[in-house]
Each structure stands twice: as C-alpha cells, then as structure tokens.
Design a protein around this motif. Structure first.
Motif, mmCIF file in Angstrom:
data_model
loop_
_atom_site.group_PDB
_atom_site.id
_atom_site.type_symbol
_atom_site.label_atom_id
_atom_site.label_comp_id
_atom_site.label_asym_id
_atom_site.label_seq_id
_atom_site.Cartn_x
_atom_site.Cartn_y
_atom_site.Cartn_z
ATOM 1 N N HIS A 156 -71.474 -19.961 -0.888
ATOM 2 C CA HIS A 156 -72.226 -18.713 -0.796
ATOM 3 C C HIS A 156 -73.485 -18.772 -1.653
ATOM 4 O O HIS A 156 -74.575 -18.416 -1.215
ATOM 5 N N ALA A 157 -73.327 -19.259 -2.888
ATOM 6 C CA ALA A 157 -74.465 -19.262 -3.812
ATOM 7 C C ALA A 157 -75.463 -20.363 -3.512
ATOM 8 O O ALA A 157 -76.652 -20.204 -3.742
ATOM 9 N N ARG A 158 -74.969 -21.495 -3.005
ATOM 10 C CA ARG A 158 -75.856 -22.644 -2.813
ATOM 11 C C ARG A 158 -76.144 -22.928 -1.346
ATOM 12 O O ARG A 158 -77.294 -23.043 -0.935
ATOM 13 N N ALA A 159 -75.076 -23.067 -0.546
ATOM 14 C CA ALA A 159 -75.246 -23.521 0.832
ATOM 15 C C ALA A 159 -75.974 -22.511 1.692
ATOM 16 O O ALA A 159 -76.523 -22.865 2.730
ATOM 17 N N LEU A 160 -75.982 -21.250 1.300
ATOM 18 C CA LEU A 160 -76.705 -20.240 2.067
ATOM 19 C C LEU A 160 -78.056 -19.923 1.442
ATOM 20 O O LEU A 160 -79.066 -19.819 2.126
ATOM 21 N N ARG A 161 -78.077 -19.791 0.128
ATOM 22 C CA ARG A 161 -79.315 -19.393 -0.540
ATOM 23 C C ARG A 161 -80.334 -20.531 -0.603
ATOM 24 O O ARG A 161 -81.542 -20.298 -0.454
ATOM 25 N N LEU A 162 -79.859 -21.769 -0.823
ATOM 26 C CA LEU A 162 -80.795 -22.890 -0.950
ATOM 27 C C LEU A 162 -81.545 -23.181 0.355
ATOM 28 O O LEU A 162 -82.779 -23.321 0.335
ATOM 29 N N PRO A 163 -80.863 -23.267 1.501
ATOM 30 C CA PRO A 163 -81.626 -23.422 2.747
ATOM 31 C C PRO A 163 -82.565 -22.248 3.009
ATOM 32 O O PRO A 163 -83.647 -22.417 3.571
ATOM 33 N N HIS A 164 -82.127 -21.054 2.601
ATOM 34 C CA HIS A 164 -82.975 -19.881 2.803
ATOM 35 C C HIS A 164 -84.265 -20.002 2.001
ATOM 36 O O HIS A 164 -85.342 -19.570 2.453
ATOM 37 N N LEU A 165 -84.173 -20.588 0.808
ATOM 38 C CA LEU A 165 -85.377 -20.831 0.009
ATOM 39 C C LEU A 165 -86.344 -21.723 0.767
ATOM 40 O O LEU A 165 -87.544 -21.431 0.875
#
Length: 435
Positions: free
Chosen positions: A141-150
C-alpha cells in the motif's frame, strides 16, 4: 482435387504480447526450445510513411502504454538529428526529468506487483494480500501504489498530462512549466528516494535461483551521468559506437515461432539489453546513494544472474529518484521552450533507454518534412534470443520437476526481462513433449 488455401500474415509485431514456450525433451536433454511472442500486426513503421515529421513522436508514443516517453523521445531525437538541432541544457534536463518519471512508474510496478510474487512463491500480488495482510499494508500500500503514482504524476506539470504528455515535441516542449509547478514535486521525490532505498533492501533479501550467464551486454553510456536518454552505444565485447551506426552492428531476423523480429548483433553473439546491461556497463556512473544501496544489497560492480535484475531495477529506482530530485530543486524556467531549424531532407537516428532496454529509431524525411521510411527496434526484440538461452538453462536444471513447476520457473525467468510481457501474470502457455 482438394482445394488448398494457404493464408500467411507476414507483418511482424514489434512489441510484446502473449507468449508461449515449446520444449522438446529427448533422453533427458532439451532437444528443442522456442519462446514465441504473439501480437497482432500493428504497422507503425508503415503508416508513419507519408506523415509530417512533427507528428512522428506523438504517434510512436502509442506503441507502448508503459513506456510512451521512450518512443516519443527517441523519435524526437532522430528528427533533431536530421535537422541539426541541439536543445538547451534546461530543455535537456526537463526531458530527463520526464524520463525519470517513466522509469519510476515502470520499475516500481514491475518490482512490487509483477515480479516480487515470484520470489515469494505466490501467483500474484492479490494472493500476497490474502497470505500476508500486514506485509501488504506496510509495503504494497505504501510503496507499490504510491511509488508508481509518483512516477505517473511527474509528466503532468511538464508535459500537460500524465498519460501520453502532449507538450513534448521535436526541439523541446510546446511550453515550459513554471518554476513552482516543477519544484512542487520535491517533497514527494524525497519520499520516493527513501522508499527506493528501502526497496533495494527488501528485494535484495530474496532467494535467487542459481543461474549465471556470460552475456554480451549492450547499453547507452554517457560521460557524465547514468545514461537514460542520451549517449553512445557500448557493449561488453568492447564496441563503442553512435546511434547512427546501430544498424551496422545489429540486424533483425524473422523466426517461424514468433510474431516478433529477433534482434541480434551481426557478429553473431546474442546481446542483452536492459537493467543488467546498463548496470554492468555503467556502474561507475551510478551516484553514491545508488551505489551504496547496491553494495548493501550484496551486489558488486557486475551482476550476471538475470534473476537479480529485480534488485538492479530497485537500484535504478534510487538513481532516477535522486536524479529527478536534483533537477526539480535546481529548476528555473527556460528562456525558450523549444528550438527550431529549417526543414531539410535527410536521415536521422535516436536511441534511448526504455525501462526494459535500448529503443532505437531511424527515419528518412524529404525536403518537405514528409517521412519516407521508418525503422524502430524495441528492447524486447533484442532480448528474445538471450531469453531463450536463459530458458534452456532453467529447464535443463529442473528436468526432474513436474511440468507445472517447470512452467512456473520459466515464467519467472521471462519476467526477469520485461514488465510488458509479464503484466498478464498467467501469460505463458507451456507445451512439454517428453517423448
């Protein structure tokens, strides 16, 4: 007399799609192995002919939904090569920033959503959520979704929109973004850099199958930076040449089991493009932060196990997050958003590093700027031969296992290379003939 009809579709696909693997085993040995890619004919090179040169970047961007910037920028550079255009340092930095966004999105999606489940013995990320909810909440949730979104969000203030940004053009941008728009990305990039370092640590702890290959690597190399959107082509066999000489060294051939051309060096050695090639040929161009993350994960200056490409991709995440942050923090709006030059007839070449490897463009235009010929060589086409070499070793090492287990391991070996193929988790159709 019987009526016999033979129907042939000779137009060859250029991008990855569904895959299949045929293995023939005789007397405990792999006698025959073919990895095929199936994709409907797309005809991009054909319908680029007759178009205005300024349309080409935006059209070629539609070849790939994951890596549109790679095609857009390679086509732009090829046209600038024809026109003799050189963009300013500030426009060049903006281009690198947009490209960093594409790398962040693609690498993060591949590492967390498409490849990591293989090393955890799971079918996909959804199964991971069922098995370990805590891990999902803390990491996915914190990385796999937010990082691509960045990565997805970086092109928007620069290119006008996140998907297929419209303001990139031959010579630069239709408009330059304001200083406040770009610098607003800094805080999220700081988080992205910290998260990427943690990602290297996470995937560096995976157990990797024992496979070492002596590849002939090929990648861009730049004198001052980790090459992404500019540079000369170099190989581990010692070649060093400009993009204009690409077709002097690389040729494509059609094989009957795949609707995609196989790219290969003319010296006969199958070559490997992508993260491992970039890392091994440009280790000394990594920043201190990325190199420290690689060392902490147990990587040396050379990595020859294709299964460790997931770690190398994470190291590249660190590199591009830090590069993007430096560009954002120092950004000042350029005086001119683009450069222009009189149209002239000629041939031009462009080569950039898509997240999956080298993407080459060559175009010929006439004195009116109309495209007469187009040639595009994507990274997957160049990697198909080495993928088959990997698959042969993987299958041979697991002949005592069940067909289903061999299928799983073969899929994992293919996912080492290409997030576009692996986006459909159960893409592989395996046919085992044990005689």
């Amino acid at each position: 007399m019987a009526d016999i009809r033979t129907i042939k579709v000779e137009a060859l696909a250029r991008v990855e799609g569904e895959g299949s693997l045929h293995v023939k085993i005789r007397d405990g040995k792999v006698k025959d192995l073919h990895f095929g890619i199936f994709e409907p004919p797309r005809f991009f090179e054909a319908f680029l002919r007759g178009r205005d040169y300024r349309e080409v970047p935006d059209i070629t961007a539609r070849i790939c939904g994951i890596c549109p910037i790679a095609y857009l920028m390679g086509a732009s550079q090829a046209m600038e090569d024809i026109l003799g255009l050189r963009v300013s340092a500030s426009i060049r930095a903006l281009r690198r920033l947009v490209y960093c966004g594409e790398w962040i999105e693609s690498h993060a999606l591949h590492v967390y959503m498409l490849h990591a489940p293989d090393f955890l013995g799971l079918a996909d990320a959804l199964e991971l959520a069922r098995v370990d909810r805590t891990l999902v909440e803390r990491h996915l949730h914190a990385r796999a979704l937010r990082l691509p979104h960045l990565g997805h969000d970086i092109p928007e203030p620069i290119g006008g929109r996140a998907i297929h940004p419209g303001s990139l053009r031959v010579g630069g941008f239709t408009r330059a973004p304001g200083r406040r728009q770009v610098r607003a990305l800094a805080e999220e990039l700081k988080w992205g850099l910290e998260t990427s370092i943690a990602t290297v640590k996470l995937v560096g702890g995976f157990d990797f199958p024992d496979l070492v290959q002596d590849y002939n690597y090929m990648a861009l190399r730049h004198p001052d930076e980790y090459a992404i959107h500019e540079g000369r082509l170099v190989t581990s066999s010692g070649l060093d040449f400009a993009a204009a000489q690409f077709l002097d060294h690389v040729e494509e051939e059609h094989v009957p089991w795949s609707n995609a051309l196989h790219g290969k060096p003319k010296d006969g050695l199958a070559h490997h493009v992508g993260p491992l090639a970039r890392y091994n040929l440009n280790y000394d161009r990594l920043g201190d932060t990325a190199r420290a993350a690689a060392t902490a994960a147990g990587l040396g200056p050379v990595v020859r196990n294709p299964f460790q490409s997931i770690v190398v991709r994470a190291v590249e995440l660190v590199q591009v997050c830090e590069d993007a942050l430096k560009i954002v923090e120092s950004y000042e709006e350029p005086e001119h958003a683009y450069e222009e030059a009189p149209v002239r007839a000629g041939e031009g070449h462009g080569c950039t590093e898509a997240p999956r490897g080298l993407c080459y463009h060559r175009y010929r235009i006439d004195a009116d700027g109309i495209v007469q010929d187009a040639r595009i060589v994507p990274p997957t086409a160049q990697n198909q031969k080495v993928m088959e070499l990997d698959l042969r070793k993987v299958v041979e090492a697991n002949l005592d296992r069940s067909d289903e287990d061999i299928k799983w391991r073969a899929e994992q070996a293919i996912r080492n290379y290409d997030p576009c193929i692996s986006c459909a988790t159960h893409f592989l159709r395996l046919e085992m003939d044990r005689g």
